[in-house]
Design an enzyme around this catalytic site. Structure first.
Site, PDB file in Angstrom:
ATOM      1  N   GLY A  13      44.236  48.612  37.591  1.00  0.00           N
ATOM      2  CA  GLY A  13      44.774  48.198  36.290  1.00  0.00           C
ATOM      3  C   GLY A  13      43.818  48.667  35.221  1.00  0.00           C
ATOM      4  O   GLY A  13      43.121  49.682  35.386  1.00  0.00           O
ATOM      5  N   ARG A  14      43.720  47.868  34.135  1.00  0.00           N
ATOM      6  CA  ARG A  14      42.890  48.272  32.994  1.00  0.00           C
ATOM      7  C   ARG A  14      41.438  48.536  33.382  1.00  0.00           C
ATOM      8  O   ARG A  14      40.886  49.587  33.056  1.00  0.00           O
ATOM      9  CB  ARG A  14      42.942  47.174  31.922  1.00  0.00           C
ATOM     10  N   ILE A  15      40.810  47.602  34.098  1.00  0.00           N
ATOM     11  CA  ILE A  15      39.384  47.759  34.415  1.00  0.00           C
ATOM     12  C   ILE A  15      39.194  48.800  35.521  1.00  0.00           C
ATOM     13  O   ILE A  15      38.285  49.637  35.462  1.00  0.00           O
ATOM     14  CB  ILE A  15      38.755  46.402  34.811  1.00  0.00           C
ATOM     15  N   ARG A  17      49.682  46.265  44.194  1.00  0.00           N
ATOM     16  CA  ARG A  17      51.001  45.698  44.521  1.00  0.00           C
ATOM     17  C   ARG A  17      52.087  46.687  44.149  1.00  0.00           C
ATOM     18  O   ARG A  17      53.014  46.939  44.887  1.00  0.00           O
ATOM     19  CB  ARG A  17      51.234  44.418  43.701  1.00  0.00           C
ATOM     20  N   THR A  18      51.979  47.248  42.924  1.00  0.00           N
ATOM     21  CA  THR A  18      52.952  48.263  42.492  1.00  0.00           C
ATOM     22  C   THR A  18      52.190  49.511  42.082  1.00  0.00           C
ATOM     23  O   THR A  18      51.075  49.427  41.565  1.00  0.00           O
ATOM     24  CB  THR A  18      53.769  47.765  41.278  1.00  0.00           C
ATOM     25  N   THR A  50      33.639  42.991  41.123  1.00  0.00           N
ATOM     26  CA  THR A  50      33.367  42.470  39.771  1.00  0.00           C
ATOM     27  C   THR A  50      34.572  41.658  39.282  1.00  0.00           C
ATOM     28  O   THR A  50      34.680  41.388  38.086  1.00  0.00           O
ATOM     29  CB  THR A  50      33.104  43.630  38.776  1.00  0.00           C
ATOM     30  N   ARG A  53      36.753  38.626  41.175  1.00  0.00           N
ATOM     31  CA  ARG A  53      36.582  37.199  41.459  1.00  0.00           C
ATOM     32  C   ARG A  53      35.967  37.052  42.849  1.00  0.00           C
ATOM     33  O   ARG A  53      36.429  37.690  43.799  1.00  0.00           O
ATOM     34  CB  ARG A  53      37.931  36.462  41.409  1.00  0.00           C
ATOM     35  N   GLU A  79      30.482  30.398  43.438  1.00  0.00           N
ATOM     36  CA  GLU A  79      29.570  30.542  42.294  1.00  0.00           C
ATOM     37  C   GLU A  79      29.130  29.152  41.865  1.00  0.00           C
ATOM     38  O   GLU A  79      29.946  28.234  41.897  1.00  0.00           O
ATOM     39  CB  GLU A  79      30.283  31.238  41.128  1.00  0.00           C
ATOM     40  N   HIS A  81      27.849  36.958  37.331  1.00  0.00           N
ATOM     41  CA  HIS A  81      29.131  36.981  36.622  1.00  0.00           C
ATOM     42  C   HIS A  81      28.936  37.313  35.134  1.00  0.00           C
ATOM     43  O   HIS A  81      29.220  36.496  34.255  1.00  0.00           O
ATOM     44  CB  HIS A  81      29.874  35.652  36.789  1.00  0.00           C
ATOM     45  N   GLY A  85      30.077  40.462  33.888  1.00  0.00           N
ATOM     46  CA  GLY A  85      30.869  41.678  33.632  1.00  0.00           C
ATOM     47  C   GLY A  85      31.282  41.840  32.179  1.00  0.00           C
ATOM     48  O   GLY A  85      31.177  42.916  31.594  1.00  0.00           O
TER      49      GLY A  85
HETATM   50  C1  DGY Z   1      37.256  37.361  32.802  1.00  0.00           C
HETATM   51  O1  DGY Z   1      37.537  37.669  31.640  1.00  0.00           O
HETATM   52  O2  DGY Z   1      38.125  37.007  33.611  1.00  0.00           O
HETATM   53  C2  DGY Z   1      35.820  37.439  33.226  1.00  0.00           C
HETATM   54  O3  DGY Z   1      35.625  37.128  34.546  1.00  0.00           O
HETATM   55  C3  DGY Z   1      34.945  36.579  32.355  1.00  0.00           C
HETATM   56  O4  DGY Z   1      34.853  37.155  31.165  1.00  0.00           O
END
Ligand code: DGY
Length: 327
Positions: free
Chosen positions: A156-158, A179-180, A237, A239, A268, A287, A289
């Site tokens: 996706g975006r990241i 998934r798609t 990065t 969850r 965490e 955490h 990111g």
């Molecule tokens: C998010 O945006 O989901 C990150 O894990 C925390 O900024």
């Protein structure tokens, strides 16, 4: 009557000042620690809207008592702390802050990848322990990333930003599992869609960028790591609960994979005696990111704007459950 907005943490001023300019009554939780769920419920009961984040548990128990809320505005792109299904059934719209942190998070994934490949955190700690010694022609060797295969789980975006970095820096081949299918990203990155098992088998670096859902929970477990290359680097990065942490530790100890870079852990916070923290090929961050000034400011603005637009025009620019507004 003025709308009362509960702001669950000290979010960057960029967004809070937008809320302050509106005709709202703001309550901002001033302590560094998050509210306990009891404190959150107690406060939310007397407010119309909530600006919250991933440390706030907006589950069934919370929503049973705070079903009166007009809007929940999450300061994050991930929202697995919120029972969206229940919020939707109660008619509560949930806002979030996509894309604001894509560059920042991709930087952390990219940085961790290099850090693991070259054992950076471990070597840094060795210096602190007085173990520099002398130049060793066969010691402390890492692996190179040039022309390797990057597997993205959740393009996706990241994931796209991470893949772009790897392509530009190391001319890596990009494969992905979603998934798609993401046809636009396939064109942009010359990326190939593969089945999950092929992602495990073919990736030299496997980077996780999906949401945490019942399907992705601990999908990276013993049997997944067993299928990966012994030279593979696993990056998460997204969850922590997407990987099974004991299985990951075991996989590195047994040489099933080369190493891991984690910005998120399961659970965490990670405890200081966690064996991953003393491994040569593991690099762990707490955490962070989205932790740049730019990203956090933008997240704060988006989370505030979701509330402002909702009260001004019943629109929410970034909404998780748009069906609520159509009801
Ligand atoms: C998010 O945006 O989901 C990150 O894990 C925390 O900024």
């Amino acid at each position: 009557m003025k709308k009362k907005i509960l702001v669950s943490r000290q979010y960057p001023k960029a967004g809070i000042s937008l809320l302050e300019k509106e005709d709202f009554l703001l309550t901002i939780w001033e302590k560094q620690r998050p509210m306990t769920q009891d404190e959150l419920i107690e406060q939310a009961k007397t407010h119309h809207a909530l600006m919250c984040t991933l440390t706030d548990k907006i589950d069934n128990h919370f929503l049973e008592q705070c079903g009166h809320l007009d809007i929940i505005s999450q300061f994050a792109v991930g929202y697995d702390n919120i029972d969206v299904e229940m919020a939707t059934s109660l008619g509560i719209p949930v806002g979030f802050t996509p894309d604001a942190m894509s560059e920042a998070t991709a930087d952390i994934a990219f940085g961790l990848m290099i850090a693991v490949a070259r054992k950076m955190f471990f070597l840094h700690k060795a210096i602190i322990k007085g173990q520099w010694g002398y130049f060793n022609p066969t010691g402390n060797l890492g692996i190179e990333l040039k022309n390797k295969t990057l597997g993205i789980f959740g393009l996706g975006r990241i994931g796209v930003k991470m893949a772009q970095r790897c392509k530009n820096a190391y001319d890596m081949d990009i494969i992905y599992h979603n998934r798609t299918r993401n046809k636009d990203a396939e064109k942009l990155l010359n990326a190939s869609y593969v089945e999950f098992d092929d992602l495990l088998l073919q990736s030299d670096v496997l980077s996780v960028h999906c949401a945490l859902t019942p399907t992705t929970k601990e999908i990276f477990n013993r049997s997944a790591f067993k299928k990966m290359k012994p030279s593979a680097i696993f990056i998460n990065t997204a969850r922590g609960p997407i990987h099974h942490e004991k299985d990951l530790t075991h996989a590195i100890q047994e040489g099933d994979i080369w190493g891991t870079g984690l910005d998120v852990t399961n659970p965490e916070p990670m405890q200081p005696d966690n064996p991953l923290l003393s491994m040569e090929n593991a690099c762990i961050l707490p955490h962070v990111g989205s932790g740049t000034i730019e990203a956090r400011n933008q997240m704060s603005v988006l989370a505030a704007m979701n509330i402002i637009e909702f009260y001004n025009s019943r629109q929410i620019p970034h909404i998780v459950n748009p069906e609520v507004l159509k009801q």
